[in-house]
Write a protein that holds these residues in place. Structure first.
Motif, mmCIF file in Angstrom:
data_model
loop_
_atom_site.group_PDB
_atom_site.id
_atom_site.type_symbol
_atom_site.label_atom_id
_atom_site.label_comp_id
_atom_site.label_asym_id
_atom_site.label_seq_id
_atom_site.Cartn_x
_atom_site.Cartn_y
_atom_site.Cartn_z
ATOM 1 N N ASP A 115 -8.845 6.989 10.076
ATOM 2 C CA ASP A 115 -8.751 8.027 11.107
ATOM 3 C C ASP A 115 -7.440 8.796 10.992
ATOM 4 O OD1 ASP A 115 -11.222 7.491 12.164
ATOM 5 O OD2 ASP A 115 -10.473 6.171 13.743
ATOM 6 N N ALA A 116 -6.408 8.169 10.405
ATOM 7 C CA ALA A 116 -5.151 8.888 10.198
ATOM 8 C C ALA A 116 -5.354 10.064 9.255
ATOM 9 C CB ALA A 116 -4.091 7.934 9.647
ATOM 10 N N LEU A 117 -6.193 9.868 8.238
ATOM 11 C CA LEU A 117 -6.490 10.956 7.309
ATOM 12 C C LEU A 117 -7.263 12.066 8.007
ATOM 13 C CD1 LEU A 117 -7.670 8.786 4.261
ATOM 14 C CD2 LEU A 117 -5.356 9.624 4.745
ATOM 15 N N ARG A 118 -8.167 11.665 8.900
ATOM 16 C CA ARG A 118 -8.994 12.660 9.595
ATOM 17 C C ARG A 118 -8.208 13.423 10.652
ATOM 18 N NH1 ARG A 118 -12.476 7.964 9.464
ATOM 19 N NH2 ARG A 118 -13.919 8.182 7.705
ATOM 20 N N LEU A 119 -7.099 12.876 11.119
ATOM 21 C CA LEU A 119 -6.249 13.630 12.025
ATOM 22 C C LEU A 119 -5.586 14.794 11.286
ATOM 23 C CD1 LEU A 119 -4.568 10.746 14.047
ATOM 24 C CD2 LEU A 119 -6.178 12.451 14.927
ATOM 25 N N ALA A 133 0.339 13.194 -0.455
ATOM 26 C CA ALA A 133 0.499 14.291 -1.415
ATOM 27 C C ALA A 133 -0.797 15.078 -1.556
ATOM 28 C CB ALA A 133 0.931 13.724 -2.776
ATOM 29 N N TRP A 134 -1.908 14.377 -1.588
ATOM 30 C CA TRP A 134 -3.208 15.032 -1.745
ATOM 31 C C TRP A 134 -3.532 15.927 -0.550
ATOM 32 C CZ3 TRP A 134 -6.521 15.859 -5.570
ATOM 33 C CH2 TRP A 134 -7.837 16.214 -5.270
ATOM 34 N N LEU A 135 -3.171 15.463 0.636
ATOM 35 C CA LEU A 135 -3.466 16.230 1.850
ATOM 36 C C LEU A 135 -2.363 17.227 2.200
ATOM 37 C CD1 LEU A 135 -4.957 13.354 4.051
ATOM 38 C CD2 LEU A 135 -6.206 15.148 2.825
ATOM 39 N N ASP A 159 0.798 -1.230 0.000
ATOM 40 C CA ASP A 159 0.000 0.000 0.000
ATOM 41 C C ASP A 159 0.833 1.283 0.000
ATOM 42 O OD1 ASP A 159 -2.460 -1.275 -0.045
ATOM 43 O OD2 ASP A 159 -2.655 -1.327 2.133
ATOM 44 N N THR A 160 2.136 1.176 -0.183
ATOM 45 C CA THR A 160 2.999 2.359 -0.118
ATOM 46 C C THR A 160 2.554 3.439 -1.099
ATOM 47 O OG1 THR A 160 4.900 1.036 0.578
ATOM 48 C CG2 THR A 160 5.355 3.205 -0.373
ATOM 49 N N ARG A 161 2.259 3.041 -2.339
ATOM 50 C CA ARG A 161 1.869 4.027 -3.342
ATOM 51 C C ARG A 161 0.592 4.761 -2.937
ATOM 52 N NH1 ARG A 161 1.127 4.036 -9.472
ATOM 53 N NH2 ARG A 161 1.540 1.811 -9.580
ATOM 54 N N GLU A 162 -0.407 4.020 -2.454
ATOM 55 C CA GLU A 162 -1.685 4.651 -2.126
ATOM 56 C C GLU A 162 -1.554 5.600 -0.939
ATOM 57 O OE1 GLU A 162 -5.851 5.531 -2.283
ATOM 58 O OE2 GLU A 162 -4.265 5.008 -3.707
ATOM 59 N N TRP A 163 -0.812 5.190 0.100
ATOM 60 C CA TRP A 163 -0.628 6.095 1.231
ATOM 61 C C TRP A 163 0.184 7.323 0.812
ATOM 62 C CZ3 TRP A 163 -3.839 6.049 4.899
ATOM 63 C CH2 TRP A 163 -4.372 4.865 5.414
ATOM 64 N N GLY A 164 1.150 7.125 -0.079
ATOM 65 C CA GLY A 164 1.915 8.260 -0.588
ATOM 66 C C GLY A 164 1.042 9.228 -1.360
ATOM 67 N N ALA A 165 0.103 8.681 -2.130
ATOM 68 C CA ALA A 165 -0.820 9.528 -2.886
ATOM 69 C C ALA A 165 -1.718 10.325 -1.947
ATOM 70 C CB ALA A 165 -1.659 8.671 -3.833
ATOM 71 N N TRP A 166 -2.168 9.693 -0.866
ATOM 72 C CA TRP A 166 -2.984 10.418 0.112
ATOM 73 C C TRP A 166 -2.172 11.528 0.777
ATOM 74 C CZ3 TRP A 166 -7.870 11.075 0.608
ATOM 75 C CH2 TRP A 166 -8.779 10.064 0.291
ATOM 76 N N LEU A 183 2.174 10.953 7.461
ATOM 77 C CA LEU A 183 0.997 10.100 7.368
ATOM 78 C C LEU A 183 1.311 8.690 7.842
ATOM 79 C CD1 LEU A 183 -1.924 9.675 6.682
ATOM 80 C CD2 LEU A 183 -1.298 9.417 4.270
ATOM 81 N N SER A 184 2.493 8.168 7.508
ATOM 82 C CA SER A 184 2.871 6.830 7.966
ATOM 83 C C SER A 184 2.871 6.753 9.489
ATOM 84 C CB SER A 184 4.261 6.454 7.434
ATOM 85 O OG SER A 184 4.246 6.316 6.045
#
Length: 215
Positions: free
Chosen positions: A50-54, A25-27, A16-23, A34-35
């Motif tokens: 919930d990590a995104l919502r933090l 960058a987006w945020l 999932d490295t690519r997807e978390w990296g994309a998130w 984020l990690s």
């Protein structure tokens, strides 16, 4: 007798490295930020969203995912995102006569992307396809119907204690926990995992020989 093996997707088949990296960058935050937040929410048993919502309180993840797609920054899964042991393991299990599927808590889009990779599996499905997500017991009921097997004939392989081991076990499936990704490493030595998972593995390539004696 186990006659089917169904795999979780994120951090079991797909890195999932690519997807978390994309998130990240987006945020607008560094990937390591984020990690670290994903690790923090994981450690206390919270959903990884919930990590995104933090970072952005009140974030509607589904709406934000749609916005990413509209902006051309949507979800991507390519061959390079698969763990190296995925294709040889899936191929070997099928060669030994088992029904093999991939089903996890992913979007409809993720399911489409995975099917486009032509993995050596009998079928691919996601929680988005089924409108029900782990650890809901209905997810595992759907797995059984989908694989056309009784629950005890299915081995579910994943990295998440609650979603992939305890919930599957409660539904009557056999289970294997893989030690990779933050969840797999965090919970692989927990007493509850040891007591409930049928197997703990470090590599998917261990599975064919582990299953041979019970076929």
């Amino acid at each position: 007798m186990i006659t089917a093996v169904v795999f979780d997707i994120g951090e079991t088949l797909v890195d999932d490295t690519r997807e978390w990296g994309a998130w990240a960058a987006w945020l607008g935050v560094p990937p390591h930020t984020l990690s670290a937040l994903v690790g923090a929410v994981t450690a206390v048993g919270r959903d990884n969203a919930d990590a995104l919502r933090l970072i952005r309180p009140g974030l509607d993840v589904a709406a934000e995912r749609a916005a990413r797609e509209a902006a051309g920054c949507g979800e991507q899964i390519s061959e390079s995102d698969l763990y190296p042991d995925v294709r040889p393991t899936l191929s070997e299990l099928r060669a030994r006569g088992l029904w093999v599927g991939a089903a996890g808590n992913q979007t409809v889009r993720a399911g489409e992307l995975l099917r486009n990779l032509n993995l050596p599996v009998d079928a691919v499905a996601t929680s988005g396809d089924w409108s029900v997500a782990k650890p809901d017991p209905r997810f595992y009921s759907q797995v059984s119907t989908w694989a056309q097997r009784l629950p005890h004939q299915i081995l579910y392989v994943g990295d998440h204690l609650d979603n992939d081991v305890l919930a599957a076990q409660a539904a009557g499936l056999r289970t294997a926990l893989i030690r990779r990704g933050p969840w797999g490493y965090l919970w692989s030595d927990e007493r509850e995992t040891a007591a409930r998972a049928d197997w703990r593995i470090n590599d998917l390539l261990e599975l064919p020989d582990l299953l041979t004696p019970v076929l």
